[in-house]
Design a protein around this motif. Structure first.
Motif, PDB file in Angstrom:
ATOM      1  N   ASP A  85      37.318  34.251  40.025  1.00  0.00           N
ATOM      2  CA  ASP A  85      37.004  35.769  40.099  1.00  0.00           C
ATOM      3  C   ASP A  85      37.034  37.064  39.933  1.00  0.00           C
ATOM      4  O   ASP A  85      37.153  37.832  39.919  1.00  0.00           O
ATOM      5  N   ALA A  86      35.557  36.574  40.918  1.00  0.00           N
ATOM      6  CA  ALA A  86      35.019  38.137  41.700  1.00  0.00           C
ATOM      7  C   ALA A  86      36.224  38.933  42.810  1.00  0.00           C
ATOM      8  O   ALA A  86      36.880  39.858  42.992  1.00  0.00           O
ATOM      9  N   ALA A  87      37.293  37.917  43.527  1.00  0.00           N
ATOM     10  CA  ALA A  87      38.142  38.653  44.412  1.00  0.00           C
ATOM     11  C   ALA A  87      39.230  38.528  43.374  1.00  0.00           C
ATOM     12  O   ALA A  87      39.566  39.885  43.645  1.00  0.00           O
ATOM     13  N   SER A  88      40.045  38.723  42.309  1.00  0.00           N
ATOM     14  CA  SER A  88      40.517  38.954  41.579  1.00  0.00           C
ATOM     15  C   SER A  88      40.076  40.491  41.066  1.00  0.00           C
ATOM     16  O   SER A  88      41.463  42.399  40.676  1.00  0.00           O
ATOM     17  N   LEU A  89      38.805  40.733  40.787  1.00  0.00           N
ATOM     18  CA  LEU A  89      38.449  41.814  40.376  1.00  0.00           C
ATOM     19  C   LEU A  89      38.195  43.015  41.116  1.00  0.00           C
ATOM     20  O   LEU A  89      38.241  44.109  41.514  1.00  0.00           O
ATOM     21  N   MET A  90      38.290  42.800  42.347  1.00  0.00           N
ATOM     22  CA  MET A  90      38.899  43.895  43.487  1.00  0.00           C
ATOM     23  C   MET A  90      39.899  43.828  43.726  1.00  0.00           C
ATOM     24  O   MET A  90      40.434  44.686  45.081  1.00  0.00           O
ATOM     25  N   GLY A  91      40.832  43.170  42.709  1.00  0.00           N
ATOM     26  CA  GLY A  91      42.181  43.932  42.998  1.00  0.00           C
ATOM     27  C   GLY A  91      43.316  42.549  43.793  1.00  0.00           C
ATOM     28  O   GLY A  91      44.367  42.986  43.780  1.00  0.00           O
TER      29      GLY A  91
END
Lengths: 240, 295
Positions: free
Chosen positions: B180-186
């Motif tokens: 999830d955090a990775a996808s929030l980085m784009g």
């Protein structure tokens, strides 16, 4: 700038948001306050695409974000600093910040990215001292600063902050809110979600009170600070 | 003494092959919490593909490299099929049993396909080195084993450097620790996961080209290798990075020494005994990290 209209979200049969509408104008700090389980985190996770709403719309400028994948929403200019910080523990402070600029690095190049990083270090000097350390070894407060800094690295149009005070010592919470006030002074558009209603209303321009997935009260931060219902519910004072 | 050193070196070469396949398991496990239980059969398909280019005799280096490249390309294609046909649909059922069975099933299909095409015979496989041995201080060393050790170490080190130094590599680490955090980085998480499977399967297929000349190429060559490499993954720790090298060496050496000093019949025993012991007493593996979470 960020306009949310009639957002409804369900976890299976359980409805978590019952038609939430709110607005975050450019350059303003808007807060959503409410107790545990009121739907604050659900709201932010839906904005950034981690959850799909059953209906409603989220607009960034003219662009509809509902239905977009999370990485594209980040690319569109929404940075989400998630609940519990969620820094990458096996990567260094610097690498965490580099990944914050993931969407822009190709366009801006290394030099510009390092300038951005220097700005973050100016805001959070502790991070500079620990730049080579693994993020997992930082204290809770430092991880929170890193999480905010990482989100800022994408130069977002809107920054979503999910309970930056969670699990921190009071003195660290003071520090975090001081930084938020600084970011506000720099004109960064922010949507802050907090349980610490009083602290949030001190730094915000405008506020919404969310209860059981519905916006119950809204108004300028000042009017909410003086609202007897808010005082009764969150400031531990009996309603007049 | 020189016989013992030769034995140790053979054990090291074997161990590095196990480590290489296990490294592939770890890559996809870290990004997707799944792994390909037909990795051994992908190795076998890689070996056969390369065999049809390299042939069974000593080959020129460019031809050998072409075979290696062809195997890697096949591995990449198989990875896409594996992920889209077996793993992603199986994950939608929400049960871990589904993807495990789906990847095992794909392995059976791969093995049957290989038997249709190449039959059930065993084939010798060529390499840039012929049958000769290098004599180093009275110890004869098989250059094919040297190649195995160098290539396996090279691939693993190259991937680690890529993972630590490049932006995309850091994105792989980010996806491994928090999707999830990775996808929030784009970061496009499904693409990173696809990439991890492509690397993993290409590594397995190239492993077939390395081990083919030492052992023999056949439709059944992958089964035991894949299983033992899985044991190595668990021994080293499924999230241990280079811990698989230690795991591989332990297994490779214990097999060679058991075969020589106890009995060839018991050669596979120590590895599996070790697997059981590790699962009982150190389920994160020898080098696995227990993750720390600050709340």
């Amino acid at each position: 700038m960020l306009k949310i209209k009639d957002l409804q979200v369900s976890y299976g049969p359980v409805r978590a948001l019952h038609g939430v509408s709110l607005e975050v104008p450019a350059g303003k700090l808007v807060c959503v306050i409410g107790s545990n389980g009121a739907g604050k985190t659900t709201l932010l996770r839906t904005i950034s695409g981690l959850l799909k709403p059953t209906s409603g719309s989220v607009r960034l400028g003219e662009r509809e974000l509902v239905g977009e994948k999370p990485h594209l929403i980040t690319r569109a200019g929404v940075a989400h600093c998630p609940e519990g910080r969620r820094v990458f523990p096996d990567l260094s402070v610097t690498d965490n910040l580099v990944l914050g600029a993931f969407t822009r690095l190709k366009q801006i190049g290394q030099v510009e990215m390092h300038k951005g990083m220097e700005n973050i270090f100016a805001l959070f000097p502790r991070l500079q001292e620990r730049r080579e350390q693994l993020a997992g070894t930082l204290s809770g407060g430092e991880q929170q600063m890193l999480a905010v800094g990482r989100a800022l690295m994408s130069r977002p149009e809107v920054l979503l902050l999910d309970e930056p005070s969670m699990g921190l010592a009071p003195i660290i919470i003071d520090e975090v809110f001081k930084r938020l006030a600084e970011l506000r002074a720099r004109g960064i558009t922010m949507l802050l979600v907090e349980q610490l209603a009083f602290r949030a209303l001190e730094v915000a321009d405008y506020g919404y009170v969310i209860e059981h997935g519905k916006i119950e009260i809204e108004g300028t931060a000042e009017s909410l600070r003086n609202d007897p219902r808010v005082k009764a519910a969150y400031l531990g004072q009996a309603a007049a | 003494m020189s016989a013992f050193i030769q034995l140790v070196f053979s054990g090291v070469a074997l161990g590095m092959i196990y480590a290489l396949i296990a490294f592939g398991y770890n890559i996809t496990f870290s990004t997707s919490r799944t792994l390909n239980f037909s990795q051994g059969d992908f190795l076998m398909l890689g070996a056969f593909t390369a065999l049809s280019i390299i042939g069974s005799k000593q080959s020129a280096i460019p031809i050998w490299l072409l075979g290696l490249l062809a195997a890697a390309a096949l591995g990449a294609v198989l990875a896409v099929v594996l992920l889209e046909v077996a793993i992603r649909p199986a994950l939608k059922t929400g049960s871990d049993v589904s993807w495990i069975l789906a990847t095992l099933a794909l392995g059976i299909i791969a093995k049957n396909a290989a038997e249709r095409i190449w039959g059930t015979d065993e084939y010798p496989m060529g390499s840039p080195f012929g049958r000769g041995y290098w004599n180093i201080g009275g110890v004869s060393i098989d250059p094919k084993e040297v190649l195995v050790v160098a290539a396996a170490a090279g691939v693993m080190i190259a991937f680690e450097v890529f993972r630590r130094k490049s932006l995309f590599g850091k994105a792989v680490t980010a996806v491994a620790s928090d999707k999830d955090a990775a996808s929030l980085m784009g970061i496009n998480v499904p693409v990173v996961i696809m990439f991890s499977f492509i690397v993993s399967c290409a590594i397995a297929a190239m492993g077939g080209v390395l081990i083919g000349p030492i052992q023999i190429v056949s439709s059944t060559m992958g089964a035991l290798l894949g299983t033992k490499a899985y044991a190595v993954s668990v021994i080293g720790g499924l999230n241990s990075g280079l811990g698989v090298i230690a795991g591989g060496l332990i297994l490779g050496l214990s097999e060679q020494l058991t075969a020589r000093y106890i009995s060839t019949g018991y050669k596979d025993t120590p590895g599996f005994v070790l697997l059981i012991l590790i699962l009982l007493f150190r389920p994160n593996g020898l080098f696995g990290k227990a993750t720390i979470k600050k709340v």
